[in-house]
Write an enzyme that holds these catalytic residues in place. Sequence first.
Site, PDB file in Angstrom:
ATOM      1  N   GLY A   1      56.055   4.888  25.820  1.00  0.00           N
ATOM      2  CA  GLY A   1      55.046   5.107  26.468  1.00  0.00           C
ATOM      3  C   GLY A   1      54.060   6.310  26.042  1.00  0.00           C
ATOM      4  O   GLY A   1      52.658   5.817  25.848  1.00  0.00           O
TER       5      GLY A   1
ATOM      6  N   ASP B   1      61.999   4.901  16.230  1.00  0.00           N
ATOM      7  CA  ASP B   1      62.441   4.369  17.237  1.00  0.00           C
ATOM      8  C   ASP B   1      63.435   3.373  16.887  1.00  0.00           C
ATOM      9  O   ASP B   1      63.533   2.553  15.968  1.00  0.00           O
ATOM     10  CB  ASP B   1      61.582   3.659  18.139  1.00  0.00           C
TER      11      ASP B   1
ATOM     12  N   LYS C   1      60.877  -1.900  18.211  1.00  0.00           N
ATOM     13  CA  LYS C   1      59.707  -1.183  18.703  1.00  0.00           C
ATOM     14  C   LYS C   1      58.979  -0.547  17.347  1.00  0.00           C
ATOM     15  O   LYS C   1      57.726  -0.532  17.289  1.00  0.00           O
ATOM     16  CB  LYS C   1      60.086  -0.113  19.429  1.00  0.00           C
TER      17      LYS C   1
ATOM     18  N   ASP D   1      61.810  10.786  25.955  1.00  0.00           N
ATOM     19  CA  ASP D   1      61.963  10.704  27.403  1.00  0.00           C
ATOM     20  C   ASP D   1      63.279  11.512  27.877  1.00  0.00           C
ATOM     21  O   ASP D   1      63.582  11.271  29.103  1.00  0.00           O
ATOM     22  CB  ASP D   1      61.789   9.136  27.653  1.00  0.00           C
ATOM     23  N   ASN D   2      63.981  12.127  26.895  1.00  0.00           N
ATOM     24  CA  ASN D   2      65.150  12.515  27.368  1.00  0.00           C
ATOM     25  C   ASN D   2      65.339  13.874  27.057  1.00  0.00           C
ATOM     26  O   ASN D   2      64.988  14.395  25.866  1.00  0.00           O
ATOM     27  CB  ASN D   2      66.725  11.760  27.198  1.00  0.00           C
TER      28      ASN D   2
ATOM     29  N   CYS E   1      62.057   8.368  33.682  1.00  0.00           N
ATOM     30  CA  CYS E   1      60.970   7.423  33.980  1.00  0.00           C
ATOM     31  C   CYS E   1      61.717   6.053  34.525  1.00  0.00           C
ATOM     32  O   CYS E   1      61.147   5.310  35.329  1.00  0.00           O
ATOM     33  CB  CYS E   1      59.905   7.258  32.904  1.00  0.00           C
TER      34      CYS E   1
ATOM     35  N   CYS F   1      85.842   8.287  24.086  1.00  0.00           N
ATOM     36  CA  CYS F   1      84.540   7.747  23.688  1.00  0.00           C
ATOM     37  C   CYS F   1      83.875   8.201  22.607  1.00  0.00           C
ATOM     38  O   CYS F   1      84.864   8.592  21.632  1.00  0.00           O
ATOM     39  CB  CYS F   1      83.527   7.837  24.880  1.00  0.00           C
TER      40      CYS F   1
END
Length: 393
Positions: A50, A71, A95, A139-140, A197, A351
Site C-alpha cells: 500500500g 518484498d 510483488k 504493515d506489522n 489493515c 513450530c
Amino acid sequence: MSLPPLVEPAPELTVDEIRRYSRHLIIPDVAMDGQKRLKNAKVLCVGAGGLGSPALMYLAAAGVGTLGIIDFDTVDESNLQRQVIHGQSDVGRPKAESAADSVREINPYVNVVIHNTSLDRDNVREIFSQYDLIVDGTDNFATRYMVNDAAVLLGKPYVWGSIYRFDGQASVFWAEHGPCYRCLYPEPPPPGMVPSCAEGGVLGVLCASIGSIQVTEAIKVLTGVGEPLVGGLMVYDALEMSYRKIKVRKDPNCALCGENPTVTDLLEDYEDFCGAVSVEAQEAVVDATITARELKDWQESGKDVFLVDVREAAEYEIVRIPGATLIPKGEILSGEALSRFPQDRQIVLHCKSGVRSAEALAALKAAGFKDAVHVHGGVLAWIKQVDPSLPAY
Ligand SMILES: [Zn+2]
C-alpha cells in the site's frame, strides 16, 4: 531544523535526464545540484504494498538513481484496491518483480534492485547497508521494530508511515538528529489491540496521502532542502481532512538510542517481542515449556514422546526435527486433527520460533491434553542448541 544533504551529487546529468527532470531543475531550491543528488541516491523501499506503491512510483519519477525493492509476497487480487504499482495481469507474480517492472516503465534511468525475500534479522543489516535511506512501508509491528533497530544501529535515516482505515501517520526517524520509533513507541501494543489493515481495512487512497508525505520527506533528506520531519509526527485524518504535526522528542531513556541503551543488537525474535501470541497462549506455556536441548534428552532417554510440528507442509519440507509428525496449527485450532493426538504419550509441540506452537498448545490444553508442552524457540532453537548442520530458514 534543516539538515545537510544526505548524499553527494552525481558528476553530471545526461541531456536526456536534463529534459526529463526540467520541472525539478527550474525549482531554485532543487535545481541541478538537487537533481544530481537524487541521481546519486540509493533508496530502499521495504514492502511493495500500500505505501510502497506510491512511494516507489514517485521516487522513480523523481529520478532517484538506485531504488531497492524488498518484498517476499505475491500480488493478490485484494491488493489492487490500493497497491497501484501492480495491475490485473500481475496477480500471482512476486510483488518485488511486478513493482520493478512499473518502476522501469516510469523511469528507465533508475537502477532497480530486487530483493525478492522477506526481511529478517539475518539479512536486514546487509541489505540496509547498501542504501542511503530507507522508506518503511511495512504493515506489522515485528518488522517495524526491526527496521527501526537496524536503521539506528547502522546510523541510517528512514521515513516511516502507517495507515489504518481513514487514519495515517508519518515521520522521519534518524537517531543521530532526533528520536527513533522506540522513542515514540517504546513498546509494541498488546497483541490483538491494534488490528492490521487485513483485519480492519484501509481506504485505498489513504496510501497515496501517506506515501506522498514519505516521498516528500525522502527527497528533502536526500537533497537537504527544507526542514525534514525529524522530531515531528504527521497525523492525517481523512474524515476530518486534517493534518496535525506533533512534536516528538528524543527519549533520553530510549532502550535503543537513549543515553544508556539496553538494546545494543537486533533482537533474537521480533515476533516474540511484539507478543504475537494471545493471552490464552501466554497462559498455556507457563510450566509447559521445554528447551530444544531437553527435547533431545527426552528422545535419547527413550521417553515416549509424540513430537508434533505445527508448521505448514512447505516449512516441514525445508527442515524438520527428527521424529516429528506434521500437524499444521490450523488443523489443531479447528479441532479437525485432535483425534490424531494420543492420550497416553508425552505430547511435545514445536513450530519455527515458538509462537504458533504456543497457540496450538492453548487449544490442545483446552481440549483436555493437560500435560502437553511446547519447545521454546522451536526449530530455530533446535538448530542452535542441537544440530547446527540443519538449514535455518
Ligand atoms: Zn529512540
